[in-house]
Design an enzyme around this catalytic site. Structure first.
Site, short mmCIF file in Angstrom:
data_model
loop_
_atom_site.label_atom_id
_atom_site.label_comp_id
_atom_site.label_asym_id
_atom_site.label_seq_id
_atom_site.Cartn_x
_atom_site.Cartn_y
_atom_site.Cartn_z
N SER A 190 0.85 -1.18 0.00
CA SER A 190 0.00 0.00 0.00
C SER A 190 0.90 1.24 0.00
O SER A 190 1.71 1.41 0.91
CB SER A 190 -0.89 -0.04 1.26
N LYS B 125 -0.89 -0.89 -4.50
CA LYS B 125 -2.12 -0.16 -4.17
C LYS B 125 -1.76 1.29 -3.90
O LYS B 125 -0.88 1.56 -3.08
CB LYS B 125 -2.77 -0.82 -2.94
N LYS C 279 -2.87 4.96 -2.55
CA LYS C 279 -3.83 5.73 -1.78
C LYS C 279 -4.23 6.93 -2.64
O LYS C 279 -3.36 7.59 -3.21
CB LYS C 279 -3.20 6.20 -0.47
N ASP D 293 -7.08 2.97 -3.19
CA ASP D 293 -7.81 2.98 -1.92
C ASP D 293 -8.07 4.43 -1.52
O ASP D 293 -7.13 5.20 -1.32
CB ASP D 293 -6.99 2.28 -0.83
N GLU E 122 -10.96 0.70 -3.69
CA GLU E 122 -11.34 0.35 -2.32
C GLU E 122 -11.97 1.54 -1.61
O GLU E 122 -11.42 2.64 -1.60
CB GLU E 122 -10.05 -0.10 -1.60
N ASP F 169 -13.80 -1.88 2.38
CA ASP F 169 -12.94 -2.08 3.55
C ASP F 169 -13.75 -1.62 4.77
O ASP F 169 -14.45 -2.43 5.39
CB ASP F 169 -11.65 -1.27 3.35
N LYS G 73 -10.18 -7.44 7.10
CA LYS G 73 -9.21 -7.01 8.12
C LYS G 73 -9.72 -7.52 9.45
O LYS G 73 -10.77 -7.08 9.92
CB LYS G 73 -9.18 -5.48 8.20
N GLY H 144 -4.43 -4.64 5.77
CA GLY H 144 -3.41 -4.44 6.81
C GLY H 144 -3.64 -3.14 7.53
O GLY H 144 -4.38 -2.27 7.07
O1 OSB Z 1 -7.33 1.49 4.43
O2 OSB Z 1 -6.22 -0.25 4.06
C1 OSB Z 1 -6.35 0.81 4.67
C2 OSB Z 1 -3.27 1.44 6.85
C3 OSB Z 1 -3.85 1.97 7.99
C4 OSB Z 1 -5.21 2.14 8.01
C5 OSB Z 1 -6.00 1.80 6.91
C6 OSB Z 1 -5.42 1.25 5.77
C7 OSB Z 1 -4.03 1.11 5.74
C8 OSB Z 1 -3.30 0.64 4.57
C9 OSB Z 1 -1.94 0.00 4.78
O3 OSB Z 1 -3.68 0.78 3.43
C10 OSB Z 1 -2.03 -1.47 4.80
C11 OSB Z 1 -0.75 -2.08 5.31
O4 OSB Z 1 0.21 -2.17 4.55
O5 OSB Z 1 -0.72 -2.50 6.48
MG MG Z 2 -8.44 0.41 2.97
#
Ligand code: OSB
Ligand code: MG
Length: 374
Positions: A137, A165, A167, A192, A217, A242, A266, A294
């Site tokens: 991510s 992925k 953001k 995402d 996402e 999510d 998650k 994650g």
């Molecule tokens: O939305 O998936 C998410 C991290 C913290 C809170 C929300 C998210 C995330 C990530 C990172 O996208 C996922 C990871 O590599 O742990």
């Molecule tokens: Mg997410």
């Protein structure tokens, strides 16, 4: 009979290797809450609470998790010293909300129980793989430059990650996606938004359809299932949820009403690995692909996530990156990427534990709670 004797809570301060910026905020360090469930015969179960320092991703946050665990969940669920994770699950289900805090307590007990039974979490959950495909991510660059983004992605591609992925948020979306897609025409790519768009943003989300994305996402607010269903009709990129998916029931609803065609599971968000497995089973039955999300976990949370990601319905690479993606020093022996995959731990329980000296050094606060008075 084995029973729980003591619960220890630790807060540790983990500096991230680089700031992680999302549509809901920027983090430089991870304030992690760890739980250690110790049995009367000295076996320790470990779990990580994935709540963040502030209620940006969901309403939970670390101080709140500590409070609800100490004042409500621990007294309600384990006061008699049970190490049966299903009993703990059932008792906690009578208290509302707080899935991340519940997941942590359930997982610590589950880990202690599995270690007592000499059984791995992967085996218990029904894993069918010995290693899992890993994605990464990628946050919004703090300087908001495409060059910085491409440099960061390039490092991950070279490291072997099997899916990227990005953001996104309004103003950091089409351009970023186009730049990465043009640089790596074949890499599996997804986005995402962490709820950053509105029902009126169909056109800008549709503008990313040409870039062959695996999914988008959580584009809209978590409570807006209808909005997601309407959006899914306006774009060709599959909609993945999510934040909206907090239980088997919400997953079932989102699928039935076509608000999601892919689900990010998650464990913290849904209240643990038992609920995660049920959501997985439902999605498998419905033909809906799932992947493991994650929350910037340390090795403790990562170990359990990797076990979950080894279940048959997890057909897309997860946000289960290597320890080095997040931390210079992990609190467990590090998870290392091998050909874009992580190995599923095979030892009893989650299969890893914190290195005492590292845990000690990073701990900023700890508490001991006696749970059983036989
Ligand atoms: O939305 O998936 C998410 C991290 C913290 C809170 C929300 C998210 C995330 C990530 C990172 O996208 C996922 C990871 O590599 O742990
Ligand atoms: Mg997410």
């Amino acid at each position: 009979m084995t029973r729980l004797a003591e619960l220890r809570l630790y807060r540790i301060d983990m500096p991230l290797v680089r700031p992680f910026r999302t549509s809901f905020g920027t983090q430089d360090t991870r304030d992690v809450l760890l739980l250690q469930a110790i049995t009367n015969d000295g076996i320790s179960g470990w779990a990580e609470c994935v709540a963040m320092e502030w209620p940006g991703y969901s309403y939970e946050y670390v101080d709140g998790a500590v409070d609800v665990l100490a004042e409500h969940l621990i007294p309600a669920a384990v006061a008699d010293g049970t190490i049966d994770p299903h009993v703990v699950h059932r008792r906690m289900s009578r208290l509302m909300g707080h899935p991340m805090a519940k997941a942590a307590l359930e997982t610590a007990v589950l880990d202690a129980w599995l270690r007592t039974e000499q059984r791995s979490l992967a085996d218990y959950l029904g894993a069918v793989r010995t290693e899992v495909d890993c994605g990464v991510s990628v946050g919004i660059p703090v300087d908001e430059s495409i060059d910085s983004l491409l440099e960061e992605v390039s490092g991950y591609v070279d490291a072997g990650y099997r899916r990227i992925k990005l953001k996104i948020q309004p103003g950091w979306d089409v351009q970023a996606v186009r730049a990465v897609r043009e640089t790596w025409p074949d890499i599996p790519l997804q986005t995402d938004a962490n709820q950053a768009y509105t029902r009126d943003d169909g056109p800008v989300l549709a503008a990313m359809d040409p870039y062959d994305l695996l999914l988008v996402e959580q584009p809209l607010p978590e409570d807006d299932l209808l909005g997601h269903a309407l959006l899914a009709q306006q774009i060709s990129t599959p909609v993945c949820l999510d934040e909206s998916i907090i239980s088997v029931a919400t997953a079932d609803t989102a699928i039935a009403f076509k608000a999601a065609s892919i689900i990010n599971i998650k464990p913290g968000r849904v209240g643990g690995y038992l609920e995660s497995r049920e959501i997985h089973d439902l999605c498998l039955e419905r033909g809906v692909p799932v992947w493991c999300g994650g929350m910037l976990e340390t090795g403790v949370g990562r170990a359990a996530n990797v076990a979950l990601a080894a279940l048959p319905g997890f057909t897309l690479p997860g946000d289960t990156s290597a320890s080095s993606r997040y931390y210079a020093v992990d609190i467990t022996p590090p998870f290392v990427l091998d050909d874009g995959r992580l190995r599923v731990p095979t030892g009893p329980g989650i299969g890893v534990e914190p290195v005492p000296a590292i845990l000690d050094e990073l701990t900023t606060w700890s508490a001991v709670i006696d749970v059983a008075n036989p």
